[in-house]
Structure formats: C-alpha cells, structure tokens
Design an enzyme around this catalytic site. Structure first.
Site, PDB file in Angstrom:
ATOM      1  N   ASP A 202      -6.755  39.973  41.027  1.00 30.85           N
ATOM      2  CA  ASP A 202      -6.547  41.189  41.818  1.00 30.85           C
ATOM      3  C   ASP A 202      -5.032  41.290  42.041  1.00 30.85           C
ATOM      4  O   ASP A 202      -4.430  40.435  42.696  1.00 30.85           O
ATOM      5  CB  ASP A 202      -7.302  41.059  43.148  1.00 30.85           C
ATOM      6  CG  ASP A 202      -7.151  42.297  44.033  1.00 30.85           C
ATOM      7  OD1 ASP A 202      -6.184  43.057  43.838  1.00 30.85           O
ATOM      8  OD2 ASP A 202      -7.987  42.487  44.925  1.00 30.85           O
ATOM      9  N   TYR A 227      -1.746  52.148  45.512  1.00 28.20           N
ATOM     10  CA  TYR A 227      -1.177  52.850  46.682  1.00 28.20           C
ATOM     11  C   TYR A 227      -0.219  51.989  47.498  1.00 28.20           C
ATOM     12  O   TYR A 227       0.251  52.409  48.539  1.00 28.20           O
ATOM     13  CB  TYR A 227      -2.293  53.408  47.584  1.00 28.20           C
ATOM     14  CG  TYR A 227      -3.414  52.458  47.937  1.00 28.20           C
ATOM     15  CD1 TYR A 227      -3.237  51.446  48.879  1.00 28.20           C
ATOM     16  CD2 TYR A 227      -4.659  52.575  47.337  1.00 28.20           C
ATOM     17  CE1 TYR A 227      -4.264  50.581  49.196  1.00 28.20           C
ATOM     18  CE2 TYR A 227      -5.696  51.712  47.657  1.00 28.20           C
ATOM     19  CZ  TYR A 227      -5.492  50.717  48.582  1.00 28.20           C
ATOM     20  OH  TYR A 227      -6.523  49.849  48.896  1.00 28.20           O
ATOM     21  N   LYS A 228       0.057  50.759  47.030  1.00 27.34           N
ATOM     22  CA  LYS A 228       0.992  49.912  47.777  1.00 27.34           C
ATOM     23  C   LYS A 228       2.392  50.069  47.163  1.00 27.34           C
ATOM     24  O   LYS A 228       3.011  51.107  47.312  1.00 27.34           O
ATOM     25  CB  LYS A 228       0.508  48.469  47.773  1.00 27.34           C
ATOM     26  CG  LYS A 228      -0.870  48.285  48.407  1.00 27.34           C
ATOM     27  CD  LYS A 228      -1.275  46.824  48.384  1.00 27.34           C
ATOM     28  CE  LYS A 228      -2.726  46.631  48.787  1.00 27.34           C
ATOM     29  NZ  LYS A 228      -2.991  46.869  50.198  1.00 27.34           N
ATOM     30  N   ARG A 381       3.342  41.460  59.238  1.00 27.70           N
ATOM     31  CA  ARG A 381       3.756  41.532  57.822  1.00 27.70           C
ATOM     32  C   ARG A 381       4.906  42.517  57.695  1.00 27.70           C
ATOM     33  O   ARG A 381       4.844  43.637  58.192  1.00 27.70           O
ATOM     34  CB  ARG A 381       2.607  42.034  56.943  1.00 27.70           C
ATOM     35  CG  ARG A 381       1.551  41.031  56.658  1.00 27.70           C
ATOM     36  CD  ARG A 381       0.625  41.491  55.542  1.00 27.70           C
ATOM     37  NE  ARG A 381       0.276  42.900  55.574  1.00 27.70           N
ATOM     38  CZ  ARG A 381      -0.612  43.463  54.776  1.00 27.70           C
ATOM     39  NH1 ARG A 381      -1.226  42.751  53.853  1.00 27.70           N
ATOM     40  NH2 ARG A 381      -0.889  44.744  54.865  1.00 27.70           N
TER      41      ARG A 381
HETATM   42  C1  PLP Z   1      -5.741  42.358  47.507  1.00 26.45           C
HETATM   43  C2  PLP Z   1      -6.510  43.615  47.791  1.00 26.45           C
HETATM   44  N1  PLP Z   1      -7.574  43.919  47.025  1.00 26.45           N
HETATM   45  C3  PLP Z   1      -8.291  45.031  47.245  1.00 26.45           C
HETATM   46  C4  PLP Z   1      -7.940  45.905  48.251  1.00 26.45           C
HETATM   47  C5  PLP Z   1      -8.805  47.110  48.512  1.00 26.45           C
HETATM   48  O1  PLP Z   1      -8.754  47.978  47.458  1.00 26.45           O
HETATM   49  P1  PLP Z   1      -9.595  49.322  47.424  1.00 26.45           P
HETATM   50  O2  PLP Z   1      -9.516  49.940  48.780  1.00 26.45           O
HETATM   51  O3  PLP Z   1      -8.926  50.116  46.373  1.00 26.45           O
HETATM   52  O4  PLP Z   1     -10.990  48.980  47.081  1.00 26.45           O
HETATM   53  C6  PLP Z   1      -6.836  45.658  49.055  1.00 26.45           C
HETATM   54  C7  PLP Z   1      -6.457  46.591  50.110  1.00 26.45           C
HETATM   55  O5  PLP Z   1      -5.528  46.434  50.845  1.00 26.45           O
HETATM   56  C8  PLP Z   1      -6.101  44.472  48.809  1.00 26.45           C
HETATM   57  O6  PLP Z   1      -5.047  44.161  49.558  1.00 26.45           O
END
Ligand code: PLP
Length: 421
Positions: A202, A227-228, A381
């Site tokens: 991920d 979106y980050k 953070r």
């Molecule tokens: C490491 C990580 N994986 C997954 C997600 C969530 O992703 P989504 O909302 O696109 O399912 C986040 C959300 O902050 C995240 O930090």
C-alpha cells in the site's frame, strides 16, 4: 534555534520555490497536514471548469470519445513514468480499500500462494479491516497480524522469520501512517519471492513522497490513494499496479463491463479484457480523474528526486529543532531519524497532543494558524510536502509548539476529540 531570517534565506535559495505558487493558499495559514489531503493545485480549477462547461455542459455523451475514455489510460501512463512500471501495468479507479479487496481476493483465488494472509500492526486500519473481511469469506484462509516490540517501527528480522515459517500473501504499507517508517522494499520483495510469498504494497503515504522504482525493487503488486502527496483531491481514485507476468493469472472478482474485453459490444456473456484492464469495473470517475492529472503533472514537472531531496532537508532541520528545542518541553520524536527509513512526515508525541493541535489550528494574533493532524493516542503528524512546504513554515511550527506549551495555552482547549482529525 534557527532564526526566521535564516529560514527565509533557505527558502530564497530553494530550487523548487516557484511550485508553492501553483497551489491555492489561505492567508495567514500554514498547512502541515500529515498527509490526509494534499492542497488544491490551481490548474485543477481551469481543468474542471473546462470539463464542466465544455465537455459535460456542451459536448455531453460525445465527450466519452473525444476526451474521457482515454483519461484513465493517460493517468496510468503518467503514474507508470513516476513509478517506473511498464506500459499497461497500472490501472486507475475505485478507492484503495476496494482495490485492496479485489486484488487480494484474486491472489487468494489464483492458488499460487499458500493460504495465509500476513500484515502487521503498523498498517493502516482499512487494510486490516479488508484482510479481516477476506478471512471471513475464505474459510480456509488464516490471517496473522504481527505485533512488534514497539509501536512505531517494524522489526524486519521478525517479519522475515514469519514469512519464512508461514509463507503467503503479505500486505504492508510502504510508509506507515503514524510514524512514516519506511520498509526496505527491495529486500523484502526478494525475501518474499524466495519464500513462495508475495507482498502487496500500500503506497498511499509513499507515492509522491519518496522515489519508488517498481523494476529495481522487483515489486509485483502495489496500490495506493492519490489524494495525499499526489494532490488529486478528496476521494480521488486509487491506482493499482500489477507486474505483467501476473496479469493473466488473476481474475477480477467484480466482473464489471469496463473490465470486459469489448465493453461496447454489450455481449451478455462476460469475457475478461486482456491484461490489467480486466481489473476495471464500472464507469470511471471523470471529474476526479481530471484533478488527479493536474496533481501528477506537478510531481513529474518538479521531479520526484528533487522533491525527495527537499523533503529530507526540511525534515532534518525539523528533527534537529525537535531535539534541541522541544524535547525538554515533553515532545518526543516518533519517526525514524534515518531518512532512508522515513517517508515525508514527522510524528511527534506529547501527552497533550490533541489540545496542542487545537491551539496550533486556532493560531493567535502574532502567529499564523498551523494545520497538522492528530493520530491517537498522542501523535501530532507534520506533513512535509516539498511542493509547497517551506523552511519558514517549519520555523513557525517550532516557535508555536514552544509557545503553546510554555504558556500552557493548550489548556484552553477541550480534551474531547472531534471526528475528522
Ligand atoms: C495507508 C493507507 N491506506 C489506505 C487508506 C484509505 O484509502 P481509501 O480511502 O482510498 O480506501 C489510507 C487513508 O488515509 C491510508 O493512509
């Protein structure tokens, strides 16, 4: 402590300084969210205006052929460039959570790996929930979530030993959401391959924050949100990378029409598209994808290696200030000191972290508002987004943290937490 004049001089000499202007900013506000949502690139405004007024407003259905059908493919190409993937190895769409479920489901059904899911306690909750859901669906699947001796770092030897003794499908966040700890990607991919296992990475907190090279690191599967650090906007679609040699071994459990070999033949019988396109599901979210393109264009233009160099320089200055100025006030650094093992945010802990965050966000008559984010139980953070974070921003942060604690200004804020932090 570094003085404000010195911080401003560093900003003047920053080769990436012009990128700050390519984003919208609020006056008297410093954005150090770490990183739940990147800022709005100015180019999104004109792109969306054109999409709304001309493409949707005037051209209507014709826009699919004129613009929209090729948009997800164009995005995939840009992400393939950024991450050094081959043509056709990335698709766009859905949230990270949905993509993770889809790809893990396909891997389990492929029966190429032992029936064991492994993750660890550093992973983001959605990943853990998705794994738990899969374990409910596949009765023979076992699931293991590794607990390390400490809350913020992985114990790589412990992780390797578990992979060796109980091989399977491993899901890890390359940069962890609390401490920004970054795993040794290549070494773990190689270890997994030697032990009949595969890692699904991920990259939500890693993409756009650190350089990633799928070929060099021998990555097989990765996914993440946009979106980050990629500044794609709230709820923007996720990307999914799958190495070519796995494409035809994996079947999409959601047999939607956009994953059909010929969607516009309207064949009543499902036939999977060749390659990774079979992992498309339904109609792509065009408005969001326009914003994703504006975000990735900025990263490609600035260059991920340049961005990383600036991120490391900013982070090192901040860590230095935390050690010299803030530790005596009860703050503790909760991110790795070694930049190789760190993403692009810095976590600090304080017993009154929630109230301190509220005081930062409120600002005062002499200082700007500062927006970090809070993660339980007591982490603040601080996101370092080198496209728009400056040395001066970090100077203000350290100054305000010191002021809020020494004056006890945080006591003006409730200890009870609100929903979105
Ligand atoms: C490491 C990580 N994986 C997954 C997600 C969530 O992703 P989504 O909302 O696109 O399912 C986040 C959300 O902050 C995240 O930090």
């Amino acid at each position: 402590m570094i003085d404000l004049k010195a911080a401003r001089l560093l900003d003047q000499n920053d080769p990436l300084k012009t990128f700050k202007n390519r984003f919208t900013h609020q006056e008297n506000e410093i954005y150090l969210d770490g990183n739940s949502l990147g800022k709005l690139p100015k180019s999104v405004l004109s792109k969306l205006e054109d999409t709304l007024q001309n493409q949707w407003g005037k051209q209507l259905i014709r826009s699919w052929n004129e613009n929209w059908l090729e948009l997800p493919l164009r995005l995939s190409k840009k992400y393939e460039t950024l991450l050094n993937a081959s043509d056709g190895e990335i698709v766009f769409g859905e949230s990270t959570s949905v993509r993770l479920y889809q790809i893990l489901f396909a891997l389990i059904e492929s029966r190429n790996y032992p029936n064991q899911l492994i993750t660890d306690s550093l992973n983001f909750p959605t990943d853990l929930y998705v794994l738990q859901g899969l374990a409910k669906h596949f009765s023979k699947l076992s699931i293991q979530s590794i607990q390390y001796g400490q809350e913020i770092l992985a114990d790589i030897e412990q992780l390797k030993e578990i992979i060796q003794t109980k091989p399977g499908i491993i899901c890890l966040s390359l940069v962890t959401y609390k401490s920004a700890y970054c795993y040794p990607m290549k070494a773990l991919n190689e270890w997994a391959a030697q032990n009949k296992s595969i890692i699904v990475w991920d990259l939500s907190h890693a993409v756009g924050a650190i350089p990633i090279d799928f070929k060099k690191t021998k990555t097989k599967i990765a996914l993440g949100c946009t979106y980050k650090y990629m500044n794609g906007g709230p709820g923007s679609p996720a990307f999914l990378f799958v190495q070519k040699e796995l494409h035809n071994l994996l079947q999409n459990p959601i047999q939607g029409w956009f994953g059909h070999l010929k969607p516009f033949d309207f064949d009543p019988q499902y036939k999977a598209a060749q390659g990774l396109e079979r992992f498309n599901n339904g109609t792509p979210s065009i408005l969001s994808m326009q914003a994703v393109e504006a975000g990735v264009d900025l990263i490609l233009e600035a260059g991920i290696k340049n961005l990383r160099a600036k991120s490391v320089a900013l982070s090192e200055m901040l860590i230095d200030e935390i050690t010299k100025e803030l530790e005596t006030l009860g703050f503790e650094l909760e991110s790795p000191k070694n930049s190789i093992r760190r993403g692009s945010h810095i976590a600090i802990a304080h017993p009154h972290a929630w109230q301190i965050c509220q005081a930062l966000i409120q600002g005062d008559t002499l200082a700007p508002k500062i927006i970090p984010d809070f993660r339980p139980p007591h982490f603040i953070r601080i996101g370092i987004t080198p496209l728009y974070t400056s040395y001066e921003d970090l100077w203000w942060l350290v100054n305000q943290l010191r002021m809020i604690v020494t004056s006890k200004a945080y006591l003006n804020f409730d200890e009870a937490k609100s929903q979105v932090t």
